[in-house]
Design a protein around this motif. Structure first.
Motif, PDB file in Angstrom:
ATOM      1  N   LEU A 177    -106.188 -75.468  -3.892  1.00  0.00           N
ATOM      2  CA  LEU A 177    -105.098 -76.270  -4.447  1.00  0.00           C
ATOM      3  C   LEU A 177    -105.047 -76.128  -5.963  1.00  0.00           C
ATOM      4  O   LEU A 177    -103.959 -76.075  -6.556  1.00  0.00           O
ATOM      5  CB  LEU A 177    -105.283 -77.738  -4.050  1.00  0.00           C
ATOM      6  N   LEU A 178    -106.215 -76.031  -6.595  1.00  0.00           N
ATOM      7  CA  LEU A 178    -106.255 -75.850  -8.044  1.00  0.00           C
ATOM      8  C   LEU A 178    -105.609 -74.529  -8.447  1.00  0.00           C
ATOM      9  O   LEU A 178    -104.880 -74.456  -9.442  1.00  0.00           O
ATOM     10  CB  LEU A 178    -107.698 -75.911  -8.546  1.00  0.00           C
ATOM     11  N   LEU A 179    -105.862 -73.464  -7.657  1.00  0.00           N
ATOM     12  CA  LEU A 179    -105.255 -72.167  -7.954  1.00  0.00           C
ATOM     13  C   LEU A 179    -103.737 -72.263  -7.839  1.00  0.00           C
ATOM     14  O   LEU A 179    -103.011 -71.704  -8.669  1.00  0.00           O
ATOM     15  CB  LEU A 179    -105.802 -71.105  -7.003  1.00  0.00           C
ATOM     16  N   TYR A 203    -105.271 -63.637  -3.603  1.00  0.00           N
ATOM     17  CA  TYR A 203    -104.813 -65.031  -3.505  1.00  0.00           C
ATOM     18  C   TYR A 203    -105.080 -65.586  -2.110  1.00  0.00           C
ATOM     19  O   TYR A 203    -105.558 -66.723  -1.961  1.00  0.00           O
ATOM     20  CB  TYR A 203    -103.315 -65.097  -3.818  1.00  0.00           C
ATOM     21  N   ILE A 204    -104.792 -64.806  -1.069  1.00  0.00           N
ATOM     22  CA  ILE A 204    -104.990 -65.276   0.306  1.00  0.00           C
ATOM     23  C   ILE A 204    -106.457 -65.586   0.564  1.00  0.00           C
ATOM     24  O   ILE A 204    -106.800 -66.614   1.167  1.00  0.00           O
ATOM     25  CB  ILE A 204    -104.472 -64.215   1.303  1.00  0.00           C
ATOM     26  N   GLU A 205    -107.340 -64.734   0.094  1.00  0.00           N
ATOM     27  CA  GLU A 205    -108.761 -64.913   0.356  1.00  0.00           C
ATOM     28  C   GLU A 205    -109.395 -66.009  -0.505  1.00  0.00           C
ATOM     29  O   GLU A 205    -110.424 -66.562  -0.135  1.00  0.00           O
ATOM     30  CB  GLU A 205    -109.520 -63.595   0.114  1.00  0.00           C
ATOM     31  N   ASN A 206    -108.766 -66.317  -1.634  1.00  0.00           N
ATOM     32  CA  ASN A 206    -109.389 -67.258  -2.577  1.00  0.00           C
ATOM     33  C   ASN A 206    -108.524 -68.483  -2.823  1.00  0.00           C
ATOM     34  O   ASN A 206    -108.619 -69.118  -3.878  1.00  0.00           O
ATOM     35  CB  ASN A 206    -109.668 -66.544  -3.916  1.00  0.00           C
ATOM     36  N   TRP A 207    -107.687 -68.843  -1.836  1.00  0.00           N
ATOM     37  CA  TRP A 207    -106.769 -69.955  -2.034  1.00  0.00           C
ATOM     38  C   TRP A 207    -107.511 -71.261  -2.315  1.00  0.00           C
ATOM     39  O   TRP A 207    -108.554 -71.550  -1.726  1.00  0.00           O
ATOM     40  CB  TRP A 207    -105.882 -70.166  -0.803  1.00  0.00           C
ATOM     41  N   ILE A 267    -103.085 -78.366   5.971  1.00  0.00           N
ATOM     42  CA  ILE A 267    -102.462 -79.680   5.792  1.00  0.00           C
ATOM     43  C   ILE A 267    -102.280 -79.980   4.305  1.00  0.00           C
ATOM     44  O   ILE A 267    -101.218 -80.459   3.870  1.00  0.00           O
ATOM     45  CB  ILE A 267    -103.309 -80.771   6.476  1.00  0.00           C
ATOM     46  N   VAL A 268    -103.312 -79.697   3.505  1.00  0.00           N
ATOM     47  CA  VAL A 268    -103.234 -79.949   2.060  1.00  0.00           C
ATOM     48  C   VAL A 268    -102.131 -79.111   1.423  1.00  0.00           C
ATOM     49  O   VAL A 268    -101.323 -79.611   0.626  1.00  0.00           O
ATOM     50  CB  VAL A 268    -104.595 -79.654   1.394  1.00  0.00           C
ATOM     51  N   LYS A 269    -102.074 -77.832   1.788  1.00  0.00           N
ATOM     52  CA  LYS A 269    -101.070 -76.933   1.196  1.00  0.00           C
ATOM     53  C   LYS A 269     -99.657 -77.350   1.614  1.00  0.00           C
ATOM     54  O   LYS A 269     -98.735 -77.368   0.783  1.00  0.00           O
ATOM     55  CB  LYS A 269    -101.334 -75.492   1.616  1.00  0.00           C
ATOM     56  N   ARG A 270     -99.485 -77.708   2.883  1.00  0.00           N
ATOM     57  CA  ARG A 270     -98.158 -78.119   3.351  1.00  0.00           C
ATOM     58  C   ARG A 270     -97.728 -79.422   2.672  1.00  0.00           C
ATOM     59  O   ARG A 270     -96.564 -79.570   2.284  1.00  0.00           O
ATOM     60  CB  ARG A 270     -98.181 -78.295   4.875  1.00  0.00           C
ATOM     61  N   THR A 271     -98.649 -80.352   2.514  1.00  0.00           N
ATOM     62  CA  THR A 271     -98.326 -81.616   1.850  1.00  0.00           C
ATOM     63  C   THR A 271     -97.907 -81.387   0.402  1.00  0.00           C
ATOM     64  O   THR A 271     -96.914 -81.957  -0.068  1.00  0.00           O
ATOM     65  CB  THR A 271     -99.527 -82.572   1.905  1.00  0.00           C
ATOM     66  N   SER A 272     -98.656 -80.563  -0.301  1.00  0.00           N
ATOM     67  CA  SER A 272     -98.316 -80.275  -1.700  1.00  0.00           C
ATOM     68  C   SER A 272     -96.979 -79.546  -1.791  1.00  0.00           C
ATOM     69  O   SER A 272     -96.185 -79.798  -2.709  1.00  0.00           O
ATOM     70  CB  SER A 272     -99.422 -79.449  -2.357  1.00  0.00           C
ATOM     71  N   ASP A 273     -96.695 -78.651  -0.832  1.00  0.00           N
ATOM     72  CA  ASP A 273     -95.408 -77.951  -0.816  1.00  0.00           C
ATOM     73  C   ASP A 273     -94.251 -78.937  -0.678  1.00  0.00           C
ATOM     74  O   ASP A 273     -93.247 -78.850  -1.399  1.00  0.00           O
ATOM     75  CB  ASP A 273     -95.361 -76.951   0.336  1.00  0.00           C
ATOM     76  N   LEU A 274     -94.378 -79.875   0.252  1.00  0.00           N
ATOM     77  CA  LEU A 274     -93.305 -80.846   0.481  1.00  0.00           C
ATOM     78  C   LEU A 274     -93.105 -81.750  -0.732  1.00  0.00           C
ATOM     79  O   LEU A 274     -91.965 -82.054  -1.108  1.00  0.00           O
ATOM     80  CB  LEU A 274     -93.612 -81.681   1.728  1.00  0.00           C
ATOM     81  N   LEU A 275     -94.200 -82.181  -1.350  1.00  0.00           N
ATOM     82  CA  LEU A 275     -94.087 -83.044  -2.524  1.00  0.00           C
ATOM     83  C   LEU A 275     -93.392 -82.325  -3.674  1.00  0.00           C
ATOM     84  O   LEU A 275     -92.474 -82.870  -4.302  1.00  0.00           O
ATOM     85  CB  LEU A 275     -95.477 -83.527  -2.951  1.00  0.00           C
ATOM     86  N   LEU A 301    -106.768 -69.825   5.908  1.00  0.00           N
ATOM     87  CA  LEU A 301    -106.838 -71.248   5.611  1.00  0.00           C
ATOM     88  C   LEU A 301    -107.367 -72.008   6.820  1.00  0.00           C
ATOM     89  O   LEU A 301    -106.944 -71.746   7.956  1.00  0.00           O
ATOM     90  CB  LEU A 301    -105.454 -71.798   5.248  1.00  0.00           C
ATOM     91  N   SER A 302    -108.267 -72.947   6.563  1.00  0.00           N
ATOM     92  CA  SER A 302    -108.715 -73.834   7.627  1.00  0.00           C
ATOM     93  C   SER A 302    -107.603 -74.832   7.954  1.00  0.00           C
ATOM     94  O   SER A 302    -106.614 -74.938   7.237  1.00  0.00           O
ATOM     95  CB  SER A 302    -109.982 -74.577   7.193  1.00  0.00           C
ATOM     96  N   SER A 303    -107.767 -75.583   9.038  1.00  0.00           N
ATOM     97  CA  SER A 303    -106.738 -76.546   9.424  1.00  0.00           C
ATOM     98  C   SER A 303    -106.548 -77.601   8.338  1.00  0.00           C
ATOM     99  O   SER A 303    -105.412 -77.996   8.032  1.00  0.00           O
ATOM    100  CB  SER A 303    -107.129 -77.210  10.750  1.00  0.00           C
ATOM    101  N   GLY A 304    -107.648 -78.059   7.740  1.00  0.00           N
ATOM    102  CA  GLY A 304    -107.542 -79.037   6.661  1.00  0.00           C
ATOM    103  C   GLY A 304    -106.821 -78.465   5.449  1.00  0.00           C
ATOM    104  O   GLY A 304    -105.992 -79.147   4.826  1.00  0.00           O
ATOM    105  N   ALA A 305    -107.119 -77.205   5.109  1.00  0.00           N
ATOM    106  CA  ALA A 305    -106.471 -76.571   3.961  1.00  0.00           C
ATOM    107  C   ALA A 305    -104.976 -76.391   4.207  1.00  0.00           C
ATOM    108  O   ALA A 305    -104.161 -76.539   3.286  1.00  0.00           O
ATOM    109  CB  ALA A 305    -107.125 -75.228   3.669  1.00  0.00           C
TER     110      ALA A 305
END
Length: 519
Positions: free
Chosen positions: A498-500, A492-496, A313-321, A307-311
């Motif tokens: 947010l939609l997935l 999954y790791i290679e093709n992560w 952040i997106v994944k962590r934000t969605s996890d918390l929500l 995951l890139s740094s931006g990805a």
């Protein structure tokens, strides 16, 4: 894997032919019914949106008795000849009139959303540019009507697709309307395909024959995973014609490309046969790649970080929500489960255990306690060693419905069996998500003694935070061998994306509700 002898005589392709799934006119009739249904819903949703917004009559009756559009609805009525084609064309573009083969409720709803959203945007553009051929150039269209129309059309057309797909599932589970399928190859991938299609008839496939890649050297009348071997790659065109197969799945990565291309040219175009390739996921390039130029040589660079740094952040934000919302909504259920556990057996409500997280870090993992306090974990250790090493005795089911988990465990309490069946024992892991040890979606968190038995390539699944749910849970759960589960984690790791993640979360809910393969 061993092949089993069925009969002494050679099994021919014509011998595995199955009767026609449905009459030839049936599928076109279903498609026509869908088109008429969508056209009717497109009309009535737009009319209903106008009525809900203004509560005014749509039809005007003149003194002579003739009917016409009311004065208020007339500017919207001129859009009707555009609305229905827009809806139908976009639904067709997103392949929502395909009724054969596999399908997904989540994918269908997502594609309906895209089709309705884009067609609604086109309608808005037409309303403000076309304006009834400038007949209503000074009229101001209500945006609320278009919004209501979008919501009504999305809900109603999605409901029609859900009803259709539910009917397909019920019919397929009775063995009706299954696609006759040939599988090329006799390796592990072929075995997984056969078992999955046999265990899940709702996918819509019936494997009727095996095509060997190379000369058949195991004797006449042979089978693989209970499916007769009817020929080799040389006579595949003949086998397709005689068996009347509609799909061919290539499971062997060593199939020569030129031979496969010849077969597709000879049979695929004339007979409408579909060819699919089911390669080992580890042999596939990850989707996150970059193409660079080194001198005159093109180079493909694989992302080292999943995951890139931006990805991240997106994944962590969605996890918390998601975790915060779930903790809030499910708090009454937590209290009920805690009370039942305390009444059922002595001991704490929560079970804490060390698990291995991202990059091999150890963290404390929480679950609702489902076992007796002080239980010996030796049986589980021995089973996990057999499971990870791929030993045959790790399959506690049978060839038709494999099970790779301890089904009977004397350590499990009565309430524990219930919460395990519904996966409600996993709810406290939401605390791990909030703390940052886990994610909502990701690989399953292993126990340290499991990791001790990993091969080197198995450890790649530790490149991402473990998750409460994951791709393997919604794709076979405890029916998958360990190596196949790891391959899904790596995919999954290679093709992560947010939609997935959203798709996996939505697919997890019905799996939990049905309690599929949970012990």
């Amino acid at each position: 894997m061993k092949a089993e002898t069925l009969v002494k005589d050679l099994t021919t392709a014509s011998a595995v032919r199955v009767p026609a799934r449905v009459p030839r006119w049936f599928v076109p009739l279903v498609k026509l019914a869908l088109v008429l249904s969508d056209a009717s819903l497109a009309f009535f949703c737009f009319v209903a949106a106008f009525y809900v917004r203004h509560y005014q009559s749509i039809i005007h009756r003149a003194a002579s008795g003739s009917l016409s559009w009311s004065r208020d609805f007339a500017p919207y009525a001129v859009l009707l000849p555009l609305i229905i084609p827009f809806r139908l064309l976009l639904l067709r573009y997103y392949d929502l009139y395909r009724v054969r083969g596999e399908f997904s409720f989540v994918d269908d709803v997502a594609r309906v959303f895209k089709a309705i959203a884009i067609s609604s945007l086109l309608m808005v553009a037409a309303a403000f540019m076309y304006r009834g051929g400038v007949a209503f150039r000074t009229f101001s269209y209500s945006r609320g009507i278009f919004l209501l129309d979008f919501l009504l059309a999305f809900v109603s057309i999605s409901a029609v697709r859900m009803i259709l797909r539910t009917g397909q599932i019920l019919v397929r589970r009775r063995g009706i309307n299954l696609i006759p399928t040939l599988i090329v190859g006799r390796g592990a991938e072929a075995a997984v395909c056969i078992r999955e299609m046999r265990a899940r008839p709702e996918l819509g496939y019936r494997v009727i024959g095996i095509i060997d890649n190379g000369p058949i050297g195991i004797g006449p009348g042979s089978s693989f995973e209970g499916v007769p071997i009817i020929g080799n790659l040389e006579n595949l065109p003949q086998a397709i014609r005689e068996s009347r197969a509609n799909e061919v799945i290539i499971s062997d990565p060593n199939v020569p490309g030129e031979k496969l291309f010849d077969v597709m040219i000879q049979t695929g175009r004339r007979r409408g046969v579909e060819f699919r390739i089911a390669p080992t996921l580890l042999n596939c390039l990850p989707s996150k790649t970059e193409i660079d130029q080194v001198g005159s040589l093109p180079m493909v660079t694989l992302f080292r970080s999943p995951l890139s740094s931006g990805a991240r952040i997106v994944k962590r934000t969605s996890d918390l929500l998601i975790a915060t919302l779930a903790l809030t909504l499910l708090s009454p259920l937590w209290l009920l489960i805690a009370l039942l556990i305390k009444l059922d057996s002595r001991g704490p409500v929560f079970y804490k255990q060390e698990r291995v997280g991202m990059d091999g870090r150890i963290f404390l993992f929480y679950k609702f306690r489902s076992m007796q306090v002080g239980s010996d974990d030796t049986p589980h250790r021995e089973y996990q060693r057999a499971y990870i090493n791929g030993r045959p005795d790790s399959n506690l089911g049978d060839d038709d419905r494999p099970v790779f988990k301890l089904r009977t465990d004397d350590r499990i309490t009565r309430v524990g069996g219930l919460v395990r069946k519904t996966s409600l024992d996993e709810l406290p892991q939401l605390f791990n998500v909030v703390r940052g040890d886990m994610s909502i979606v990701g690989p399953r968190p292993p126990i340290p003694y499991e990791v001790e038995n990993y091969q080197l390539w198995h450890r790649k699944r530790l490149d991402m935070k473990p998750g409460i749910t994951g791709l393997w849970q919604v794709s076979g759960r405890n029916r998958l061998p360990f190596d196949e589960m790891v391959r899904m984690d790596l995919y999954y790791i290679e093709n992560w994306s947010l939609l997935l993640d959203i798709k996996i979360v939505l697919q997890t809910l019905p799996v939990m509700w049905r309690g599929e393969d949970a012990y």
